[in-house]
Motif scaffolding. Structure first.
Motif, PDB file in Angstrom:
ATOM      1  N   TRP A  39      39.392  42.520  33.735  1.00 28.95           N
ATOM      2  CA  TRP A  39      40.097  42.581  35.018  1.00 28.95           C
ATOM      3  C   TRP A  39      39.394  41.714  36.065  1.00 28.95           C
ATOM      4  N   ARG A  40      40.224  41.148  36.928  1.00 25.16           N
ATOM      5  CA  ARG A  40      39.706  40.493  38.134  1.00 25.16           C
ATOM      6  C   ARG A  40      39.653  41.471  39.302  1.00 25.16           C
ATOM      7  N   PHE A  41      40.090  42.715  39.067  1.00 20.04           N
ATOM      8  CA  PHE A  41      40.183  43.739  40.106  1.00 20.04           C
ATOM      9  C   PHE A  41      41.070  43.270  41.247  1.00 20.04           C
TER      10      PHE A  41
ATOM     11  N   GLY B 248      37.386  47.833  33.429  1.00 26.89           N
ATOM     12  CA  GLY B 248      37.464  46.493  34.003  1.00 26.89           C
ATOM     13  C   GLY B 248      36.754  45.459  33.159  1.00 26.89           C
ATOM     14  N   GLN B 249      35.586  45.816  32.639  1.00 23.07           N
ATOM     15  CA  GLN B 249      34.845  44.860  31.808  1.00 23.07           C
ATOM     16  C   GLN B 249      35.521  44.644  30.457  1.00 23.07           C
TER      17      GLN B 249
ATOM     18  N   MET C 139      39.854  49.388  42.142  1.00 22.21           N
ATOM     19  CA  MET C 139      40.639  48.731  41.105  1.00 22.21           C
ATOM     20  C   MET C 139      41.284  47.448  41.619  1.00 22.21           C
ATOM     21  N   ASN C 140      41.566  47.428  42.914  1.00 21.09           N
ATOM     22  CA  ASN C 140      42.285  46.285  43.482  1.00 21.09           C
ATOM     23  C   ASN C 140      41.483  45.609  44.587  1.00 21.09           C
TER      24      ASN C 140
ATOM     25  N   LEU D 117      36.187  53.436  35.242  1.00 19.45           N
ATOM     26  CA  LEU D 117      36.869  52.282  35.840  1.00 19.45           C
ATOM     27  C   LEU D 117      36.062  51.005  35.597  1.00 19.45           C
ATOM     28  N   ALA D 118      34.748  51.064  35.752  1.00 23.52           N
ATOM     29  CA  ALA D 118      33.913  49.886  35.521  1.00 23.52           C
ATOM     30  C   ALA D 118      34.010  49.433  34.067  1.00 23.52           C
TER      31      ALA D 118
ATOM     32  N   LEU E 236      45.022  43.600  41.204  1.00 25.82           N
ATOM     33  CA  LEU E 236      46.218  43.945  40.437  1.00 25.82           C
ATOM     34  C   LEU E 236      47.491  43.914  41.276  1.00 25.82           C
TER      35      LEU E 236
ATOM     36  N   ALA F 296      31.774  44.038  37.102  1.00 30.46           N
ATOM     37  CA  ALA F 296      31.900  45.138  38.064  1.00 30.46           C
ATOM     38  C   ALA F 296      30.694  45.223  38.971  1.00 30.46           C
TER      39      ALA F 296
ATOM     40  N   ARG G  47      38.604  44.964  29.643  1.00 27.25           N
ATOM     41  CA  ARG G  47      39.918  44.331  29.724  1.00 27.25           C
ATOM     42  C   ARG G  47      39.891  43.025  30.526  1.00 27.25           C
TER      43      ARG G  47
END
Length: 665
Positions: free
Chosen positions: A217-219, A212-213, A262-263, A208-209, A221, A3, A215
Motif C-alpha cells: 500500500w501507498r496508504f 500495508g507492507q 490507512m489513507n 494495519l502496518a 486509498l 509503514a 500488500r
C-alpha cells in the motif's frame, strides 16, 4: 511505502490525541470523551512499532532486539526521568505525608513499567481521587511498554509460521476485544488499566502496518476514509462518556485512527490540515506534553484547592505547554540525536532508574516523611493517613455458601462464631473489631461492601459508583442471604452501616452531592413510599429473618456525621496557609443538628432495641457532649472524613464491641 517512514500526518494525529487528553483534563467543556486520545495513541504506537518489527522480520528473518530497545530508551526514558524528578521535588514541597507515601509507591511502579497494575490494584473506596495522583497518567505508558516487551518476543516465537502470523495476531486481537467487552461491565477498572484488555487496540495498528507492507500500500486509498476517520474520532471525543468505557465505545477512536492511518498519504483536506506546521509541532512534543500536563494539573489544583476559573486554568495549561516544549527541545531531541554510545545510554538509564526506585522506597517506608511539617499541623495530617489496614486474610471463595463474596476473617483462627456485615463504616472500624475479637479469643467473619446496605430485598442506585457496582451489591446481598444459613458455627451478628445515607438518600455537607436510591426488589412486597419508610420496612424484615439463626443481634449506631470535616482538606488548608489552626468551625457539629440528620434512620433502630430484637451499640457517648459532637478528642482527630472514623478511633472504641464477642449464655 514503509509503514515506518516519516509521515507528518501522524504527528498531526498525535496532536489531536494529546490535545483531547490535555484539554479534557484541564476542564474544557464539550469534550466529555477527551480521554479517548489515549486510545488514538495506542493505535498509532501499534502501527509504528508493528511496522518497524515487521520490516525487520521480513528483511532479516529476525528481530534485532538490542537495537529496538535502545531506540525505545532514547525515545522514552530521558523525558520520563526529568518529569519524575521535577514532580518529586514539587511533591516534597506540597503533598501531605499519606499522599507523598502513595506517590512513592507509584514512582516505583512507573519506573518499572507496572503503574497500570499498581493503579488498578489500589483503586477502592478509600483510595484518593484521580486528581490527586501525580503519576496516574503513566498507566498508559506502562501498557505501551508491556506491549513493547510482548510483541517482539511473540513475533520471534512465531517467526517460523510467518505466513500465518497475521491470522494469529488477528485472533489474539479478537480475543482481547471480546475479553474487554466481557470485563467492562464486571470490572471497568480492570478493563481500563490492564494490558490484556487493551492489547487489541495496539494490535489493530500492528495489523494495519503488516497489511500495508504485505500488500504494498501507498496508504493513499480514498479521501472518504480520512473524512470518515476524522468523523469517528470527533464523535468519540464529543459524545463518549466514562460510563461503560472502555467496552464497545472504544471502537470509535480505534476505527477512526485506523482509517486516517490507512489513507494518510492521500492528498485531501483532512490530511493537509494534519500536516500543517502547528499540529505537526504539537505532535512532535506530544510525548512530553502528555508527560508534563498531568503533574502540572494535579499539583497546581492540589496546591490551589481547585482553580478559581478558566483564566487560572489557562495559565497552568500554558505552563504545561512551556515545560513540554522545553522538555522536547532540550531533553528529548538532543538525546535522540546524540551519538552517545550504548554503554552510556544503558548505564545512565540504569542509574536514574535505581535512584528513583530508592527514593520511592524511602517515601513508602518513611510514611511520606511527615517531619517535613511542623508538629502542630500533624494532627489532621495523621488522620488523613490513618485508615490503612491489613486485609491479607481476605479471600473470595469460588465455591461454598459465600462463593463470589469477599470474606475477611478476624480474631483467632477457627470456624467463625460472629458475623459482622456492613458497608464502608464496617471497613473503617475494622481495627477496633480486630482488637475486641483477639481480646475475647473469638473468631469472626467480616463481610463488607462499600455503599451497600446490609439489608435484604432492596437494590440501590448510587451516583458515586457504576450500575455494574450497584448490581454487584444486590448479587452479594443475595449470596449472603442464602449462604449464612449454611454456616452453623455462627451465633452472633453485628450490622454496621451509614444508616442516615440510606434513609435520606444523600450525603451531607462535603459529600451532599453523593446520592443513593433504594428500591424494593420485585415480589418483595416492600412499600414504595419515602425512602426512610422503605428502610424501616426492610431493616425490620432483615432482623426478623435473621433472628432464628442469631440469638444475639447487634447494630452499631452510626457515629454522628460532622458535615464539613475532611482530614485531607483540613490538613492541606493548614499546611498551605488557607486555614488558621485556631479555626475550628469545620471540626464539630451541634448535637441537635447531628440528631436531626440521624432521626429517620434511628427511629427503627430505637424501636427494635426497645422491643429487644437487637442490642444497639452507641459510640455517641464517646464522640459528643451535651451540646456538640466533635472530631477532636484528647487532642487527636478521630474522623477520616465527615462520616468515617479513623483506625485510632476504632481502637479507642474497641471496648464497645466487647459484648459482641462474649460467649453466648
Amino acid at each position: 511505502m514503509s509503514a515506518a517512514a516519516y509521515r507528518p500526518e501522524i504527528d498531526g494525529l498525535r496532536a489531536i490525541a494529546v490535545l483531547s487528553v490535555v484539554l479534557y483534563h484541564f476542564g474544557l467543556p464539550g469534550i466529555p470523551g477527551g480521554f479517548v486520545g489515549v486510545d488514538i495513541f495506542f493505535v498509532i504506537s501499534g502501527f509504528l512499532i508493528g511496522g518497524i518489527l515487521w520490516t525487520d522480520l521480513r528483511e532479516t528473518g529476525r528481530i534485532r532486539l538490542a537495537r529496538f530497545y535502545l531506540r525505545r530508551l532514547r525515545r522514552l526514558a530521558p523525558a520520563y526521568f526529568a518529569m519524575a524528578a521535577a514532580t518529586l521535588i514539587m511533591g516534597w514541597l506540597i503533598l501531605l505525608p499519606f499522599e507523598f507515601r502513595e506517590f512513592g509507591k507509584s514512582l516505583i511502579a512507573a519506573t518499572v513499567y507496572l503503574s497500570n497494575i499498581h493503579f488498578y490494584r489500589e483503586a477502592g473506596y478509600f483510595d484518593g481521587i484521580s486528581e490527586e495522583k501525580p503519576l496516574l497518567h503513566t498507566w498508559s505508558l506502562a501498557v505501551e511498554e508491556q506491549f513493547y516487551i510482548v510483541l517482539p518476543f511473540l513475533l520471534l516465537t512465531l517467526a517460523r509460521w510467518r505466513p500465518t502470523l497475521p491470522v494469529i495476531l488477528a485472533t489474539l486481537a479478537a480475543l482481547s476485544f471480546a475479553a474487554c467487552l466481557w470485563l467492562t461491565p464486571r470490572s471497568p477498572s480492570g478493563a481500563f488499566y490492564l494490558f490484556p484488555f487493551r492489547a487489541w487496540e495496539l494490535l489493530a495498528g500492528v495489523l494495519l502496518a503488516i497489511a500495508g507492507q504485505e500488500r504494498g500500500w501507498r496508504f493513499a486509498l480514498h479521501p472518504a476514509l480520512s473524512w470518515a476517520g476524522l468523523a469517528l474520532i470527533l464523535t468519540a471525543v464529543s459524545l463518549i462518556g466514562a460510563e461503560g468505557f472502555p467496552g464497545w465505545q472504544t471502537i470509535l477512536p480505534v476505527a477512526g485512527t485506523l482509517l486516517i492511518l490507512m489513507n494518510g498519504r492521500d492528498a485531501n483536506p483532512v490530511n493537509r490540515a494534519l500536516t500543517r506546521p502547528a499540529p505537526v509541532f504539537i505532535g512532535l512534543i506530544s510525548y512530553s506534553l502528555y508527560l508534563w500536563h498531568w503533574p502540572v494539573f494535579v499539583l497546581s489544583s492540589y496546591w490551589r484547592d481547585g482553580y478559581s476559573g478558566p483564566v487560572e486554568a489557562g495559565a497552568w495549561l500554558t505552563l504545561a505547554f512551556a515545560l513540554s516544549t522545553l522538555s522536547w527541545r532540550y531533553i528529548e531531541r538532543p538525546v535522540r540525536q546524540t551519538q552517545a554510545g550504548t554503554r552510556a545510554l544503558v548505564s545512565g538509564t540504569a542509574l536514574a532508574s535505581l535512584a528513583l526506585l530508592a527514593v520511592g522506597l524511602l517515601l513508602w517506608r518513611g510514611d511520606g516523611l511527615p517531619a517535613r511539617f511542623a508538629p502542630e499541623l500533624r494532627t489532621h495530617i495523621a488522620a488523613s493517613g490513618d485508615f490503612n489496614q491489613d486485609w491479607s486474610r481476605c479471600t473470595v471463595p469460588t465455591t461454598g455458601p459465600l462463593a463470589g463474596v469477599e470474606t475477611c476473617p478476624i480474631g483467632p483462627d477457627g470456624a467463625p462464631e460472629v458475623l459482622i456485615w456492613g458497608d464502608s463504616h464496617l471497613r473503617a472500624i475494622k481495627e477496633g473489631l480486630e482488637t475486641a475479637a483477639h481480646a475475647a479469643n473469638r473468631p469472626a467473619l467480616i463481610l463488607w461492601h462499600a455503599g451497600c446496605p446490609p439489608l435484604f430485598d432492596v437494590a440501590k442506585a448510587e451516583t458515586a459508583v457504576t450500575p455494574a457496582q450497584d448490581a454487584a451489591c444486590t448479587r452479594a446481598n443475595q449470596t449472603i442471604r442464602d449462604g449464612i444459613a449454611q454456616l452453623d458455627s455462627l451465633h452472633t451478628l453485628l450490622l454496621v452501616g451509614r444508616w442516615s445515607y440510606y434513609t435520606e438518600g444523600q450525603g451531607v455537607g462535603l459529600d451532599a452531592h453523593n446520592r443513593i436510591t433504594l428500591a424494593p426488589l420485585p415480589d418483595s412486597l416492600l412499600p414504595q413510599g419515602p425512602q426512610h419508610t422503605l428502610f424501616n420496612a426492610t431493616l425490620t424484615r432483615t432482623i426478623a429473618e435473621l433472628a432464628p439463626q442469631f440469638p444475639r443481634i447487634y447494630i452499631l449506631r452510626q457515629p454522628p456525621e460532622v458535615p464539613d470535616y475532611d482530614s485531607r482538606a483540613v490538613a492541606r488548608a493548614l499546611v498551605h496557609g488557607r486555614m488558621s489552626p485556631e479555626d475550628t468551625t469545620r471540626l464539630s457539629v451541634p448535637r441537635d443538628l447531628a440528631l436531626a440528620r440521624a432521626a429517620h434512620a434511628e427511629a427503627p433502630l430505637m424501636a427494635l432495641a426497645h422491643s429487644g430484637a437487637i442490642t444497639l451499640i452507641d459510640p455517641w457517648q464517646h464522640l459528643c457532649d451535651a451540646s456538640t459532637c466533635d472530631v477532636m478528642q484528647d487532642g487527636q482527630a478521630l474522623y477520616f472524613d465527615n462520616n468515617h472514623l479513623t483506625n485510632r478511633a476504632a481502637i479507642a472504641l474497641s471496648d464497645l464491641f466487647a459484648p459482641v464477642f462474649e460467649a453466648p449464655q
